[in-house]
Design a protein around this motif. Structure first.
Motif, PDB file in Angstrom:
ATOM      1  N   VAL A  85       0.862  -1.092   0.033  1.00  0.00           N
ATOM      2  CA  VAL A  85      -0.181  -0.057  -0.048  1.00  0.00           C
ATOM      3  C   VAL A  85       0.946   1.044   0.089  1.00  0.00           C
ATOM      4  CG1 VAL A  85      -1.736  -1.073   1.055  1.00  0.00           C
ATOM      5  CG2 VAL A  85      -0.113  -0.173   2.394  1.00  0.00           C
ATOM      6  N   GLU A  90      -3.571   3.890   4.368  1.00  0.00           N
ATOM      7  CA  GLU A  90      -4.295   3.016   3.276  1.00  0.00           C
ATOM      8  C   GLU A  90      -4.325   1.524   3.953  1.00  0.00           C
ATOM      9  OE1 GLU A  90      -2.820   3.146  -0.761  1.00  0.00           O
ATOM     10  OE2 GLU A  90      -3.873   1.064  -1.017  1.00  0.00           O
ATOM     11  N   GLU A  93      -7.330   1.656   6.209  1.00  0.00           N
ATOM     12  CA  GLU A  93      -8.647   1.365   5.601  1.00  0.00           C
ATOM     13  C   GLU A  93      -8.903   0.075   5.178  1.00  0.00           C
ATOM     14  OE1 GLU A  93     -10.696   3.993   5.380  1.00  0.00           O
ATOM     15  OE2 GLU A  93     -11.956   2.472   4.175  1.00  0.00           O
TER      16      GLU A  93
ATOM     17  N   ALA B  12      -6.418   8.296   1.689  1.00  0.00           N
ATOM     18  CA  ALA B  12      -6.284   6.882   1.699  1.00  0.00           C
ATOM     19  C   ALA B  12      -7.539   6.361   1.047  1.00  0.00           C
ATOM     20  CB  ALA B  12      -6.070   6.015   3.165  1.00  0.00           C
ATOM     21  N   ARG B  15      -7.584   7.115  -2.423  1.00  0.00           N
ATOM     22  CA  ARG B  15      -6.504   6.320  -3.254  1.00  0.00           C
ATOM     23  C   ARG B  15      -7.147   4.882  -3.568  1.00  0.00           C
ATOM     24  NH1 ARG B  15      -1.069   8.044  -2.885  1.00  0.00           N
ATOM     25  NH2 ARG B  15      -1.249  10.123  -3.751  1.00  0.00           N
ATOM     26  N   ILE B  16      -8.028   4.423  -2.947  1.00  0.00           N
ATOM     27  CA  ILE B  16      -8.532   3.144  -2.944  1.00  0.00           C
ATOM     28  C   ILE B  16      -9.780   3.199  -4.074  1.00  0.00           C
ATOM     29  CG2 ILE B  16      -9.805   1.435  -1.950  1.00  0.00           C
ATOM     30  CD1 ILE B  16      -8.201   1.810   0.470  1.00  0.00           C
TER      31      ILE B  16
END
Lengths: 137, 416
Positions: A85, A90, A93, B12, B15-16
């Motif tokens: 990641v 991230e 997440e 984040a 980005r996903i």
């Protein structure tokens, strides 16, 4: 950066109980999501610790082997994912989307280790010795 | 959570989610540029609201429904202007609503594929495709793209604006090609992924972390693409090539940041996990019954190096054979030069020199420093130091890289 997402054992996993169809489906969906997003490098589930073993350093430096099962179930690993990641956020997440509670740890990268001067010199010397064919980088 | 923590969390999520968000919206509005703007608007709203309300439990769905409502508002407004208003608006809402709700449903892969092919459409310049792909597929900001490519931010911003305008002006539909056309359009997409990777990979200086992150972005894109079009061998070939090249990252620079050539690299520092992934991807490519393409062949060469435990164990004869295939598929003087090196390693420097001399006579690599550099190498091996010296000096003149020039001059010096 890489993060390892770890699922801990439970008495059920340690007993070798297989997940329910619903749990399997939720996990399958999640795994598919990870693959489709291109972030999953590797991931595996582990058999119960009763099938595993540990080595210990014996007096005199040899190794002795202790067979499972091991008792501290909450501290045992039942499975893991290795994610690539861009940031800790991230990883967080993705962890929040996992159907199971997980522990997430950052993986050491090569640049996290500082090479000693000695090591660097050894490598420079090696490179000197094998300096050959150019052209291919 | 502090404001900056929330901002990092939003980043984040973005980005996903960016790619799927934009892909879903583009299906609704049939315009990638507009979809991207709607998604950005939703992001701005999130940046305003979430620090107060907290990040919602399903942030992707939140962004999607916010953007979708704006899209429907805009469509309605447009329709009103066209005096066709409500019925079409209602019709649209009824038609699109249920589909759009399902943002992770089975349609999502198709939407994403459409987005990939539209953003990488050959009607756009390569540069524009790269910038647009990083923006809509990887969720990078204009600033990040500019930093990664070492160009001013306005240049990238303009490139993206122009790309979106071109797509709209030329009325490029939001769709993925199928069948033969897919195979025909695929190289334009793969080229983008490859360029993104190379931009990060060749930046050995490492002063800017973002450039190496580009490698990760390219790999991620490649892996996504392999999932979307699993039947295309060149996609797996490209992924294989990138995984294997990425496996060498830690070994490619020395302690002082200087580049270390492949044959001199400490192979214990190669990432075995990435090598395994690369070899597996290559196998998938080779299992598909099709004549080998350039990426598959390059991956096969990379695999030869990856399989050799030491540089001395390299199967040069095999590499030379693959280079020959490669020069049939994509004839180029650079491929020929690499073939010459492989041939010299496999069969002796005089054979390599023959090929190099043909390239010298042909002339197209006149200003490429590696041509005299390789020729110099071969001459050293053939014990012709005076000629070798002249070649290294010429190579030193041609290279733009200071570190490389020093190295070449050292080599010239050592020829006596």
């Amino acid at each position: 950066m890489r993060y390892m997402m770890i699922v801990k054992s439970t008495p059920e996993t340690e007993n070798g109980a297989m997940p329910s169809p619903e749990e399997l489906k939720a996990m399958g969906d999640y795994n598919e999501e990870l693959v489709k997003s291109g972030v999953l490098l590797a991931g595996e589930g582990l058999h119960p610790s009763s099938e595993g073993f540990r080595t210990e350093i014996a007096t005199g430096g040899g190794r002795s082997v202790v067979d499972g099962p091991f008792t501290e179930a909450k501290e045992l690993i039942a499975g893991f994912w290795l994610l690539q990641v861009r940031s800790r956020e991230e990883a967080l997440e993705w962890a929040k989307r996992c159907p199971e509670p997980v522990e997430v740890r950052r993986v050491f990268e090569a640049e996290d280790f500082e090479m000693s001067e000695e090591e660097a010199e050894r490598e420079a010397k090696l490179r000197e010795q094998v300096r050959e064919a150019g052209g291919i980088a | 959570m502090t404001v900056s923590e929330t901002h990092r969390a939003i980043e984040a999520v973005w980005r996903i989610e960016a790619a799927r968000l934009i892909a879903g919206l583009a299906r609704l509005v049939q315009d990638v540029g507009q979809a991207e703007e709607l998604a950005q608007d939703a992001l701005l709203i999130a940046l305003e609201k979430w620090p107060e309300t907290g990040v919602p439990p399903n942030p992707g769905a939140w962004l999607m429904s916010t953007a979708k409502h704006r899209a429907i508002d805009q469509l309605r407004r447009k329709e009103r202007l066209a005096r066709k208003q409500q019925e079409i608006g209602r019709d649209l809402e009824q038609r699109q609503h249920p589909e759009i709700e399902v943002d992770t449903g089975p349609d999502f892969g198709d939407d994403l594929l459409r987005l990939v092919f539209t953003a990488c459409h050959p009607v756009l310049s390569t540069e524009a495709r790269v910038a647009l792909a990083l923006r809509v597929l990887c969720g990078l900001t204009t600033k990040e793209i500019a930093r990664a490519f070492l160009v001013p931010e306005p240049t990238i911003a303009q490139r993206i604006v122009r790309a979106k305008k071109t797509l709209a002006r030329k009325q490029i539909p939001f769709e993925a090609p199928s069948g033969d056309e897919l195979a025909a359009r695929l190289p334009a997409v793969l080229e983008v992924v490859y360029l993104i990777f190379n931009e990060g990979y060749t930046a050995t200086s490492g002063a800017d972390w973002l450039r190496t992150e580009l490698c990760d972005d390219a790999l991620r894109l490649g892996r996504i693409l392999a999932g979307l079009v699993p039947g295309e061998p060149e996609v797996h070939g490209l992924v294989a090539l990138l995984e294997i090249q990425a496996s060498r990252t830690a070994a490619r620079t020395g302690p002082n940041g200087e580049p270390v050539l492949l044959l001199e690299q400490d192979r214990t520092r190669w990432d075995q996990l990435l090598i395994r992934r690369g070899l597996a991807a290559l196998q998938r490519a080779e299992e598909i019954d099709a004549p080998p393409g350039p990426y598959r062949l390059q991956a096969a060469i990379a695999a030869c190096h990856a399989r050799a435990r030491t540089a001395a164990e390299t199967d040069w004869a095999r590499i030379a054979r693959i280079y020959e295939q490669l020069s049939e598929v994509t004839p180029s003087p650079v491929v020929e030069l690499n073939r010459a090196v492989a041939v010299s390693m496999a069969f002796g420097p005089e054979h390599g020199l023959n090929l190099v001399d043909q390239l010298v006579a042909e002339g197209s690599l006149r200003d490429y420093h590696l041509l005299p550099s390789v020729r110099g190498d071969l001459l050293v091996k053939l014990d012709r130091p005076a000629e070798a010296r002249a070649e290294f000096e010429r190579a030193a003149e041609l290279t733009a890289n200071t570190r490389e020039r020093e190295l070449l001059l050292e080599r010239a010096e050592s020829c006596g």
